[in-house]
Design an enzyme around this catalytic site. Sequence first.
Site, PDB file in Angstrom:
ATOM      1  N   SER A 230       0.987  -1.154  -0.183  1.00 50.86           N
ATOM      2  CA  SER A 230       0.078  -0.102  -0.368  1.00 50.86           C
ATOM      3  C   SER A 230       0.942   1.637   0.076  1.00 50.86           C
ATOM      4  O   SER A 230       1.997   1.135   0.120  1.00 50.86           O
ATOM      5  CB  SER A 230      -1.042   0.229   1.352  1.00 50.86           C
ATOM      6  OG  SER A 230      -1.780   0.727   0.906  1.00 50.86           O
ATOM      7  N   ASN A 231       0.232   2.410   0.027  1.00 51.35           N
ATOM      8  CA  ASN A 231       1.331   3.541   0.466  1.00 51.35           C
ATOM      9  C   ASN A 231       0.376   4.345   1.656  1.00 51.35           C
ATOM     10  O   ASN A 231      -0.154   3.756   1.904  1.00 51.35           O
ATOM     11  CB  ASN A 231       1.156   4.053  -1.393  1.00 51.35           C
ATOM     12  CG  ASN A 231      -0.803   4.676  -1.433  1.00 51.35           C
ATOM     13  OD1 ASN A 231      -1.314   5.479  -0.563  1.00 51.35           O
ATOM     14  ND2 ASN A 231      -0.761   4.259  -2.482  1.00 51.35           N
ATOM     15  N   HIS A 232       1.338   5.665   1.623  1.00 52.11           N
ATOM     16  CA  HIS A 232       1.178   6.302   3.039  1.00 52.11           C
ATOM     17  C   HIS A 232      -0.264   7.428   2.640  1.00 52.11           C
ATOM     18  O   HIS A 232      -0.665   8.300   3.482  1.00 52.11           O
ATOM     19  CB  HIS A 232       1.958   7.312   3.802  1.00 52.11           C
ATOM     20  CG  HIS A 232       3.173   6.608   3.689  1.00 52.11           C
ATOM     21  ND1 HIS A 232       3.449   5.673   4.891  1.00 52.11           N
ATOM     22  CD2 HIS A 232       4.731   6.486   3.263  1.00 52.11           C
ATOM     23  CE1 HIS A 232       3.738   5.211   4.960  1.00 52.11           C
ATOM     24  NE2 HIS A 232       4.903   5.206   4.096  1.00 52.11           N
TER      25      HIS A 232
END
Length: 402
Positions: free
Chosen positions: A210-212
Site C-alpha cells: 500500500s502507500n502512505h
Amino acid sequence: MLKGKKIILGVTGSIAAYKAALLVRLLKKSGAEVRVIMTPGARDFITPLTLATLSGNPVLSEFTEGNEGVWNNHVDLGLWADLLVIAPASANELAKMANGLCDNLLMATYLSARCKVLFAPAMDLDMYKHPATQTNIKRLQSFGNIMVEPAVGELASGLVGQGRMAEPEELVAAIAELLSVAQPKKKSNKRILITAGPTVEAIDPVRFISNHSSGKMGFAIAEEFANQGYAVDLVTGPVHISTVNPGINRIDVVSAAEMFAATTKLAAKADIIVMAAAVADYKPANPSDKKIKKKSTEMVIELAKTNDILATVGKGKKKGQFLAGFALETDNELANAQKKLKEKNLDLIVLNSLQDKGAGFGHDTNKIKIITANNKTFNFELKTKREAAADIVAHILTLAVK
Ligand code: CTP
C-alpha cells in the site's frame, strides 16, 4: 477549530470511558465549551473529578443534586448544546437511545436535545456484532444520529475484533467536520465523483502492498462540494476518517480493482470527477489465499499492473464531463504533471510536490499548483487541506460550470 461550540459529552459505562479524559482535553484545546454528563455506570470507570477538572464544569449525573432540591434541567441542557457526543456509547445505553428509554439524566438529555447527536460505540466484538446491537445502531442512524465506527483491535476481554472506541483524535476530527457542515446554499443537480485514500493490494491474507495516503485531501474536496450543495459520490480506500456530511455517499473499497469497478460504474452519471486517490500501480500477480511461510532463501513477489482508473475514465470522457486528476511528484514536477494531464485527457491537474515542506501524505497542510488543459499554471501558498480543497473546488467550478 471548535471555537465557541457548545458540546455535551455523554459518558457511559464502558472501559473506554478512560478515553473521555483525553477527548475532553482535546475538545477544550480546540476552543469548545464542554459539559459532561455521566451515566451512573460510567462512574465505576472514571471519576467525575477528572472530567470536571478537565472540562472546567461540574459533571452532571443525577436529575437532582444533594437535598436542596437543585434540579439538573435536561431540557435546558439539550437546548444549550450545539452537539451531543456520546462516547463511549455502551451496548446498553445504545439500546435505550434506540428505544426511547429514559432512566438517567443522559438519556433524558438525549431525548430532549434538538442538536445533532454523534455516538461512538465501545463494546466487545460479539456484543457489537449481535443483531440486536446492529438493529439499534441502524435505528439511531435512521433518526439522523451519526456513528463514528469502532475500530478493530485488541479488546478489554483479550479478544481481537471490532469494538474498540474510535480514538479521541478521530472523534475530534469527526466533530469538527460535523459542526462545519454548512447548510447548502443551493441544491445543484450536478453530480460529483471523488476518489480518495490509498489502495491495499493483498500479498496473502496477512500482508499487503500500500502507500502512505491518508485520504485527507480527497475527503476535504468531497466535503467542500457537498457544503456547496452538490451530491457527491466518494470512493475511498481504507482510511481513518469518518464521513458525517449527509451530502456525501461514501463507497468503501480496498484494492485498485475494487476502486476501478466502483469508479467506472459511477463515472457514467458524474458531471465532475476528481481523482485524488493514491492508487497502487502494481499488485501481487498471484496473491496467496494462505499465509506464505518464511523460506531460508530470498523471495521475489511478482507484480502485475493495475488498471489506470483516471486514464480509463479520461478515455471514455463524455461531452460536458469535467475530469481532474492529481500528480504527486518528487522531481521534474511541472513537466510530469503536464504529461499526465495530456495523456489522461484531463481538464485540470493538481500538482503536489513531495519536496515542499508540509505538503503531501499525512500532513494537514498542502502546497499545490493547478495546471489547466490550456496549459495555465496557478501557484498556491502552503494552506490547510480544507483551504486547498476550497481553492481546487472554486477553480474547477469556474471552468466546469459556465
Ligand atoms: N491514478 C488512477 N489509477 C491508477 C494510478 C493513478 O486513477 N492506477 C490516478 C490518481 O488518482 C491521480 C493520477 O492518476 O489522480 C496520477 O497518479 P500518480 O500516481 O501521480 O501517477 P501515475 O499515473 O500512477 O504515474 P507515476 O506513478 O509513474 O508517477
